[in-house]
Motif scaffolding. Structure first.
Motif, PDB file in Angstrom:
ATOM      1  N   LYS A 230      -0.218  -4.959  -0.496  1.00 33.63           N
ATOM      2  CA  LYS A 230       0.432  -3.670  -0.283  1.00 33.63           C
ATOM      3  C   LYS A 230       1.904  -3.859   0.058  1.00 33.63           C
ATOM      4  O   LYS A 230       2.256  -4.663   0.914  1.00 33.63           O
ATOM      5  N   GLY A 231       2.760  -3.082  -0.607  1.00 36.00           N
ATOM      6  CA  GLY A 231       4.165  -3.065  -0.238  1.00 36.00           C
ATOM      7  C   GLY A 231       5.090  -3.709  -1.254  1.00 36.00           C
ATOM      8  O   GLY A 231       4.670  -4.485  -2.122  1.00 36.00           O
ATOM      9  N   TYR A 232       6.373  -3.345  -1.137  1.00 38.73           N
ATOM     10  CA  TYR A 232       7.440  -3.883  -1.980  1.00 38.73           C
ATOM     11  C   TYR A 232       8.520  -4.457  -1.082  1.00 38.73           C
ATOM     12  O   TYR A 232       8.702  -4.015   0.050  1.00 38.73           O
ATOM     13  N   ILE A 233       9.263  -5.434  -1.614  1.00 30.88           N
ATOM     14  CA  ILE A 233      10.428  -5.945  -0.909  1.00 30.88           C
ATOM     15  C   ILE A 233      11.610  -5.924  -1.875  1.00 30.88           C
ATOM     16  O   ILE A 233      11.477  -6.306  -3.045  1.00 30.88           O
TER      17      ILE A 233
ATOM     18  N   MET B 125       1.680  -3.280   4.789  1.00 27.83           N
ATOM     19  CA  MET B 125       0.353  -3.158   5.372  1.00 27.83           C
ATOM     20  C   MET B 125       0.472  -2.973   6.886  1.00 27.83           C
ATOM     21  O   MET B 125       1.327  -3.584   7.534  1.00 27.83           O
ATOM     22  N   ALA B 126      -0.373  -2.144   7.453  1.00 28.93           N
ATOM     23  CA  ALA B 126      -0.410  -1.950   8.904  1.00 28.93           C
ATOM     24  C   ALA B 126      -1.257  -3.051   9.520  1.00 28.93           C
ATOM     25  O   ALA B 126      -2.453  -3.160   9.240  1.00 28.93           O
ATOM     26  N   ALA B 127      -0.641  -3.886  10.358  1.00 28.95           N
ATOM     27  CA  ALA B 127      -1.350  -5.032  10.936  1.00 28.95           C
ATOM     28  C   ALA B 127      -1.760  -4.791  12.380  1.00 28.95           C
ATOM     29  O   ALA B 127      -2.603  -5.519  12.908  1.00 28.95           O
ATOM     30  N   ASP B 128      -1.170  -3.793  13.045  1.00 29.84           N
ATOM     31  CA  ASP B 128      -1.483  -3.523  14.448  1.00 29.84           C
ATOM     32  C   ASP B 128      -2.448  -2.354  14.552  1.00 29.84           C
ATOM     33  O   ASP B 128      -2.567  -1.530  13.635  1.00 29.84           O
ATOM     34  N   VAL B 129      -3.106  -2.261  15.702  1.00 31.79           N
ATOM     35  CA  VAL B 129      -4.083  -1.186  15.907  1.00 31.79           C
ATOM     36  C   VAL B 129      -3.413   0.180  15.970  1.00 31.79           C
ATOM     37  O   VAL B 129      -4.059   1.205  15.781  1.00 31.79           O
ATOM     38  N   THR B 130      -2.109   0.191  16.190  1.00 30.33           N
ATOM     39  CA  THR B 130      -1.370   1.461  16.248  1.00 30.33           C
ATOM     40  C   THR B 130      -1.063   2.012  14.859  1.00 30.33           C
ATOM     41  O   THR B 130      -0.455   3.070  14.741  1.00 30.33           O
TER      42      THR B 130
END
Length: 728
Positions: free
Chosen positions: A462-465, A367-372
């Motif tokens: 969201k995402g896999y590890i 997941m994108a956590a930053d505003v960028t």
């Protein structure tokens, strides 16, 4: 020998050169130039003045953090109930650049809660005069409320150029200087400091026995005392509201000297702030290792004593390494580990059950956590109270860590929790995803992609590890540890009032009751002759069993039930059925800032009533959970949800049947009674336990079965669609 030194030197040089940052003395870079960017910063944290009030009593419990380049490099001790604290602590930092300011933050320590922010300031290193001690006063500010006066900190700093920590290795024939680019050198240095800061050097085992002559705090002359422990960043709170605590737990020793164990005693008050009874400290450096010390510590600000048994032991085998240095991949080391946990070692060091090695390779699609539109992910691994973490990979949604973590296993029924966070420089890390993996579910050497879940482990995020796990353990030690109390978390999450959770626990209890009622209805139908064949069969069976009944037939019946379910029931069907039960996000009464302001303005009497109602609500909620969990654990034992535990139950039932068949009951009852009556005489400080309840505590409830269930999903699906797929 010179040859071995030369070989190590060449290997080290090749490692740096392959990374693109190596050079030799012949490269034309002078040693003076290499050293010019290295500095030593000596800091003395003296005191604070007029710090902010964060507690209801009009005081605070302040401590200070120093951060450099986004990493915590120092944390002070806590000064309790003081707005003008005196620390007088020193630390030394090594840096290769003065461009990054030192970020100083002050917090109010709240046991069991998130610590309150008390202000921050920057110390700009480029402006400091070098090679002399300078007094510095930092004015604390809150970026959100810059006009608020939060007090000041007094420091003394001394900045001096320092010889480069870049290694110079000399012998009669070689002079090599390894030069690292400043940004990479700082990253490597901070990463190494971060790695070393995580590894503990020993374990302190504490048995909290009792309190003596404690001051009564309630009007009736009594108290409900509990104890809080703090050793560095580790915290533990006793569970029992009684001066006869009888609890055992372990803490990690990170300092060579042992550190100072801080102990505070509190009186629990329902509906209002708990009363402080007293405190004491224990300097662990004064205790001899590998010995059990019986201590009676007097409280400093009150009368009374706290009685402890403290044992310091050497460090367990815990490590962090790169993938190129994997302990279990070395055949010789693997053979030694297998020998250490072989059958011949079954009764030596019973607490050392096994070892688990976790390879954390990478994550994908986070997941994108930053505003960028990016994140700064790092991964935290927790096994009971053991906690290690990877380095941070900045600005990346598909990070690669390639790290190997090794833990000692003290309980084979432990659950490995792997959590991915997004690092934030000025606030707590953001949650990105989590998985929980019971050690008994691990398939050794199998690399798997785990779909990340939410905080409650009830739905996908969201995402896999990508993780590979190896577990090696001694089955005999694991079985013996099953019937002793399970290790408790140092700090467990405070229970929250939740309408949804209360309803869920009520439904779980209702299901257990309905099962009992269905059995009662079935038995009653036999008496009513609703089915002649069933009633006749039951009548004949009843007569035969009663006429021939012996006590050993009770465990034998339970044994036959386990065997029946082994052949005719599938634990996977049970797990799938439990996993399909929907557990959506809970509706929790959480206080936001506006709520807090409104509550502060309410009369104190109303607040006391509100807290009392919430305590009752939480007590009912927890009681329902305990009752439901007990019934579900019994069911899951017989359903073979955890085969290891079901086989252990079969072994115990076989032994019970054998003993009851051969030995008269009066002898068994006599042995039990003698053991109970003489237990305290044999060991006055023994921590009592119930073996059956300890066994059942290792069996997962239906909720835990669902949380540990591995989710299967199509990588191309969106998180919302994936969530509906897994919960449908």
């Amino acid at each position: 020998p010179a040859k071995s030194r030369q070989q190590r030197l060449n290997m080290h040089f090749d490692l740096i050169r392959n990374a693109g940052v190596g050079a030799s003395c012949a490269s034309g870079v002078s040693p003076e130039r290499a050293r010019s960017g290295m500095y030593k910063l000596e800091i003395e944290l003296k005191r604070g003045h007029n710090l902010a009030v964060r507690d209801r009593a009009g005081t605070s419990d302040p401590y200070v953090k120093f951060k450099l380049a986004g990493k915590e490099v120092f944390r002070s001790k806590i000064i309790h109930k003081n707005l003008n604290p005196v620390w007088d602590e020193k630390t030394t930092l090594i840096m290769d650049s003065l461009s990054e300011p030192l970020y100083v933050k002050v917090f109010d320590y709240d046991f069991g809660l998130q610590d309150d922010f008390m202000g921050s300031a920057f110390l700009y290193l480029e402006s400091l005069e070098q090679q002399r001690t300078i007094p510095v006063t930092l004015v604390l500010k809150d970026p959100q409320y810059p006009d608020h006066d939060l007090g000041t900190l007094e420091l003394a700093v001394n900045l001096t150029p320092k010889d480069s920590p870049i290694e110079e290795r000399r012998d009669s024939t070689v002079c090599v200087l390894l030069i690292v680019s400043p940004s990479l050198q700082q990253s490597v240095r901070l990463s190494e400091l971060h790695r070393k800061a995580q590894l503990w050097r020993g374990i302190v085992s504490i048995a909290l026995i009792e309190g003596r002559n404690l001051s009564p705090m309630d009007p009736n002359g009594l108290s409900d005392p509990y104890v809080k422990f703090r050793l560095g960043p580790q915290k533990y709170k006793s569970k029992t509201l009684s001066p006869q605590w009888r609890e055992q737990f372990d803490l990690h020793l990170y300092e060579e000297t042992g550190g100072v164990l801080e102990i505070t005693v509190w009186d629990r008050d329902t509906g209002r702030r708990d009363d402080f009874i007293g405190r004491c400290q224990l300097d662990l450096s004064t205790l001899a290792k590998e010995q059990t010390h019986h201590l009676e510590l007097p409280l400093e600000e009150s009368r009374g004593f706290v009685v402890l048994l403290v044992t310091l032991t050497a460090s367990a085998a815990v490590s962090i390494a790169d993938l190129s240095v994997t302990p279990l991949d070395d055949p010789q080391e693997r053979r030694e580990i297998l020998k250490r946990y072989g059958v011949m070692k079954s009764f030596s060091n019973l607490k050392d059950v096994g070892i688990v090695q976790v390879k954390v390779m990478r994550a994908e699609g986070l997941m994108a956590a930053d505003v960028t539109g990016k994140s700064d992910p790092f991964c935290v691994l927790e096994l009971n109270n053991d906690r290690l973490q990877t380095h941070t990979v900045y600005k990346n949604l598909n990070p690669e860590w390639n790290k190997v973590f090794t833990f000692n296993v003290k309980d084979i029924h432990s659950v490995l929790e792997v959590t991915v966070f997004d690092e934030d420089r000025d606030r707590s890390a953001d949650f990105l995803g989590k998985v929980a993996i019971p050690l008994l579910n691990v398939r050794n050497g199998e690399q798997k992609a785990y779909l990340l879940k939410n905080k409650e482990l009830t739905a996908p995020t969201k995402g896999y590890i990508y993780i590979e796990i190896d577990v090696i353990y001694n089955a005999v030690k694991a079985a013996l540890r099953t019937v002793v109390p399970a290790e408790q978390k140092y700090i467990e999450e405070e229970p929250k009032v939740s309408k949804q959770l209360l309803q869920q626990n009520f439904n779980r209890v209702k299901r257990c009751i309905m099962v009992l009622l269905s059995w009662g209805t079935f038995i009653n139908s036999c008496f009513e002759w609703e089915s002649a064949q069933r009633s006749l069969t039951s009548f004949v069976l009843f007569v035969v069993v009663v006429w021939n009944f012996e006590l050993y037939m009770l465990p034998l019946a339970l044994l036959l039930l386990l065997v029946w379910n082994y052949f005719f029931c599938s634990s996977r069907d049970t797990a799938d059925m439990v996993g399909k039960q929907s557990m959506d996000a809970m509706f929790e009464w959480e206080d936001d800032e506006e709520d807090k302001e409104e509550k502060d303005s309410e009369p104190k009497g109303f607040m006391d009533k509100l807290y009392a109602i919430q305590d009752v609500f939480i007590s009912v909620q927890n009681a329902l959970d305990e009752v439901a969990s007990f019934g579900e654990r019994v069911k899951n034992t017989f359903n073979w949800t955890v085969p290891f535990l079901s086989w252990l139950a079969i072994t115990a039932l076989c032994l019970a049947t054998f003993l009851l068949y051969l030995i008269p009951l009066r002898y068994l009852v006599l042995a039990w009674g003698v053991n109970k009556f003489t237990k305290k005489l044999r060991d006055p400080y023994m921590i009592d336990n119930n073996e059956l309840l300890d066994f059942l505590s290792r069996v997962p409830s239906d909720v835990q079965v669902m949380q540990y269930r591995e989710l299967k999903a199509d990588p191309g699906q969106s998180p919302s669609k994936r969530r509906r797929t897994n919960l449908s």
